[in-house]
Design a protein around this motif. Structure first.
Motif, PDB file in Angstrom:
ATOM      1  N   GLN A 163      19.823   3.458 -29.380  1.00  0.00           N
ATOM      2  CA  GLN A 163      19.166   2.392 -28.621  1.00  0.00           C
ATOM      3  C   GLN A 163      19.798   2.229 -27.236  1.00  0.00           C
ATOM      4  OE1 GLN A 163      19.557  -0.954 -31.232  1.00  0.00           O
ATOM      5  NE2 GLN A 163      17.687  -0.470 -32.392  1.00  0.00           N
ATOM      6  N   LYS A 164      21.134   2.228 -27.184  1.00  0.00           N
ATOM      7  CA  LYS A 164      21.809   2.036 -25.908  1.00  0.00           C
ATOM      8  C   LYS A 164      21.579   3.200 -24.958  1.00  0.00           C
ATOM      9  CE  LYS A 164      24.577  -0.137 -23.121  1.00  0.00           C
ATOM     10  NZ  LYS A 164      24.144  -1.402 -22.495  1.00  0.00           N
ATOM     11  N   ILE A 165      21.634   4.432 -25.506  1.00  0.00           N
ATOM     12  CA  ILE A 165      21.417   5.613 -24.657  1.00  0.00           C
ATOM     13  C   ILE A 165      19.996   5.609 -24.100  1.00  0.00           C
ATOM     14  CG2 ILE A 165      21.246   8.141 -24.669  1.00  0.00           C
ATOM     15  CD1 ILE A 165      23.551   8.137 -26.707  1.00  0.00           C
ATOM     16  N   GLY A 166      19.035   5.180 -24.912  1.00  0.00           N
ATOM     17  CA  GLY A 166      17.662   5.086 -24.439  1.00  0.00           C
ATOM     18  C   GLY A 166      17.529   4.087 -23.300  1.00  0.00           C
ATOM     19  N   THR A 167      18.197   2.968 -23.439  1.00  0.00           N
ATOM     20  CA  THR A 167      18.160   1.955 -22.381  1.00  0.00           C
ATOM     21  C   THR A 167      18.810   2.473 -21.110  1.00  0.00           C
ATOM     22  OG1 THR A 167      18.281   0.196 -24.045  1.00  0.00           O
ATOM     23  CG2 THR A 167      18.837  -0.397 -21.775  1.00  0.00           C
ATOM     24  N   LEU A 168      19.962   3.127 -21.255  1.00  0.00           N
ATOM     25  CA  LEU A 168      20.661   3.675 -20.081  1.00  0.00           C
ATOM     26  C   LEU A 168      19.810   4.737 -19.383  1.00  0.00           C
ATOM     27  CD1 LEU A 168      24.284   4.013 -21.551  1.00  0.00           C
ATOM     28  CD2 LEU A 168      23.484   2.327 -19.878  1.00  0.00           C
ATOM     29  N   ARG A 169      19.128   5.576 -20.182  1.00  0.00           N
ATOM     30  CA  ARG A 169      18.293   6.637 -19.606  1.00  0.00           C
ATOM     31  C   ARG A 169      17.156   6.026 -18.785  1.00  0.00           C
ATOM     32  NH1 ARG A 169      16.711   8.739 -23.980  1.00  0.00           N
ATOM     33  NH2 ARG A 169      18.461  10.179 -24.275  1.00  0.00           N
ATOM     34  N   GLU A 170      16.548   4.978 -19.310  1.00  0.00           N
ATOM     35  CA  GLU A 170      15.451   4.325 -18.588  1.00  0.00           C
ATOM     36  C   GLU A 170      15.951   3.729 -17.267  1.00  0.00           C
ATOM     37  OE1 GLU A 170      13.783   1.403 -21.113  1.00  0.00           O
ATOM     38  OE2 GLU A 170      12.876   2.850 -22.513  1.00  0.00           O
ATOM     39  N   GLN A 171      17.133   3.112 -17.293  1.00  0.00           N
ATOM     40  CA  GLN A 171      17.670   2.502 -16.071  1.00  0.00           C
ATOM     41  C   GLN A 171      18.023   3.567 -15.034  1.00  0.00           C
ATOM     42  OE1 GLN A 171      20.934   0.160 -17.513  1.00  0.00           O
ATOM     43  NE2 GLN A 171      19.634  -1.560 -18.150  1.00  0.00           N
ATOM     44  N   VAL A 172      18.621   4.670 -15.489  1.00  0.00           N
ATOM     45  CA  VAL A 172      18.976   5.746 -14.564  1.00  0.00           C
ATOM     46  C   VAL A 172      17.719   6.367 -13.969  1.00  0.00           C
ATOM     47  CG1 VAL A 172      20.037   8.034 -14.375  1.00  0.00           C
ATOM     48  CG2 VAL A 172      21.208   6.215 -15.646  1.00  0.00           C
ATOM     49  N   ASN A 173      16.707   6.625 -14.779  1.00  0.00           N
ATOM     50  CA  ASN A 173      15.455   7.212 -14.275  1.00  0.00           C
ATOM     51  C   ASN A 173      14.789   6.280 -13.267  1.00  0.00           C
ATOM     52  OD1 ASN A 173      15.779   9.468 -15.867  1.00  0.00           O
ATOM     53  ND2 ASN A 173      14.539   8.660 -17.582  1.00  0.00           N
ATOM     54  N   PHE A 174      14.857   4.964 -13.557  1.00  0.00           N
ATOM     55  CA  PHE A 174      14.259   4.007 -12.622  1.00  0.00           C
ATOM     56  C   PHE A 174      14.977   4.041 -11.268  1.00  0.00           C
ATOM     57  CE2 PHE A 174      14.468  -0.242 -10.705  1.00  0.00           C
ATOM     58  CZ  PHE A 174      13.129  -0.440 -10.423  1.00  0.00           C
TER      59      PHE A 174
END
Length: 385
Positions: A345-356
């Motif tokens: 869950q955390k890695i998914g959230t971090l990936r979304e923030q980095v992509n944004f």
């Protein structure tokens, strides 16, 4: 009261230095006045000499706070306090002997309190030193110092014997209490001003003036009792009637009370009012800030002066916060505190923030953020195989 740790008070001066200085000053303050008054009580230089000794005492108490052992500190304040008020006792005794020697038949000893301005000025200086001790090192130490006001009546008794108090041990004990009560009452009444330096000048003046008027009543009573014993009155409780005494001597008592009160209030208000700005100026001059510790003691913190350096503006990095967040997550993950589901869950959230952020910005630590995210993903895959 601020939650300040007393340990932050840097011991700049070794404790043995103020102890040695105080012992020397106290020794001179006790020995010199006794020699002067015993040998030549009418010496014209005695007032200046006693003033110099009081100033030396005031300077010596300023560093006693560096003594860390509370027992030793209390003993030091008792010693220097005794010396200060011993000097006051020498001043009043010198004036008393001066009157006696110049006019042997004259018993107008009330002049010591409402005519001779020198003793009361030096006494006001001693009271000011007591307030200064409380300002520097707290209410408790101010009261310890001021309790030695009893030395003011000990001096004439040591020099002249109990005959000075008409061989009345009871009166001697009462005078001991009164002389000690005056300086300690100054500290008690001015405690709000001592603990809080933010009071305005007007509020300080009103507080000091009210306190001086209240304490002047104690001083007037002390003067009356001193006059009573110095004249060697043979009046006893069996023959004494307070209403008759007041009725017969009312004009004289009113004159004595008003003049003595005026002589006491004037120098005390001026000197004690002056000690507050002097103390604050000294703190400012040495770039020191006083704080109240959690145990009620005063702590002095040396503030570093701001250096004039060219301020370089840091370039805005939109990836700074996410990189910090990923590093914190990586650290917690490495300790094994995060399970597979939480990690995913955390890695998914971090990936979304980095992509944004990648889609929005082309500045800052863009490459570092992408590389750190890949490291976290690899470590996660390896850990949960």
């Amino acid at each position: 009261m601020n939650n300040v740790d007393p340990v932050r008070d840097k011991q700049i001066i070794h404790g043995s230095i103020p102890s040695t200085v105080v012992v020397i000053v106290a020794f001179l303050g006790i020995l010199v006045p006794y020699i002067v008054i015993a040998s030549n009580p009418v010496a014209s230089f005695k007032s200046i000499l006693f003033l110099a000794l009081l100033i030396a005492s005031a300077l010596s108490v300023s560093n006693v706070r560096h003594v860390k052992d509370n027992t030793i500190k209390s003993i030091i304040y008792l010693i220097i306090g005794f010396a200060v008020f011993w000097i006051i006792g020498a001043t009043y005794t010198g004036s008393y002997l001066h009157l006696t020697l110049l006019q042997p038949e004259n018993t107008q000893y009330f002049k010591l309190f409402n005519t001779d301005f020198v003793p009361v000025i030096l006494f006001a200086i001693a009271n000011t030193i007591t307030v200064l001790v409380a300002l520097i090192d707290g209410r408790k130490n101010g009261i310890i110092f001021g309790s030695m006001g009893l030395a003011a009546i000990l001096f004439p008794v040591v020099l002249l014997g109990l005959e000075f108090v008409d061989s009345r041990p009871d009166m001697f004990l009462i005078l001991i209490v009164l002389w000690a009560f005056i300086p300690t009452t100054w500290v008690r009444l001015l405690t709000p001003l001592i603990n809080d330096l933010s009071f305005t000048l007007e509020k300080r003046f009103v507080k000091v003036l009210k306190s001086s008027i209240l304490i002047s009543f104690i001083y007037i009573l002390t003067g009356l009792l001193m006059y009573f014993v110095m004249t060697g009155s043979s009046t006893t409780l069996d023959t004494f009637s307070l209403p008759l005494f007041i009725g017969e001597y009312r004009p004289q008592l009113m004159y004595f009370a008003l003049t003595t009160g005026y002589f006491f209030v004037l120098p005390n208000v001026i000197l004690i009012m002056a000690i507050f700005p002097i103390y604050e100026f000294t703190l400012h001059a040495f770039n020191v800030r006083r704080e109240v510790a959690h145990d009620g003691t005063f702590v002095y913190i040396t503030e570093k002066k701001k250096e004039d350096k060219t301020v370089i503006k840091k370039e805005y990095d939109p990836f700074e916060d996410i990189i910090k967040e990923m590093k914190d997550f990586k650290k917690e993950f490495g300790k094994g505190k995060i399970n597979r589901i939480m990690a995913a869950q955390k890695i998914g959230t971090l990936r979304e923030q980095v992509n944004f952020l990648n889609s929005k910005y082309d500045i800052g630590s863009k490459a570092n953020a992408a590389e750190l995210l890949k490291q976290i993903e690899r470590e996660s895959e390896f850990a949960f195989k």
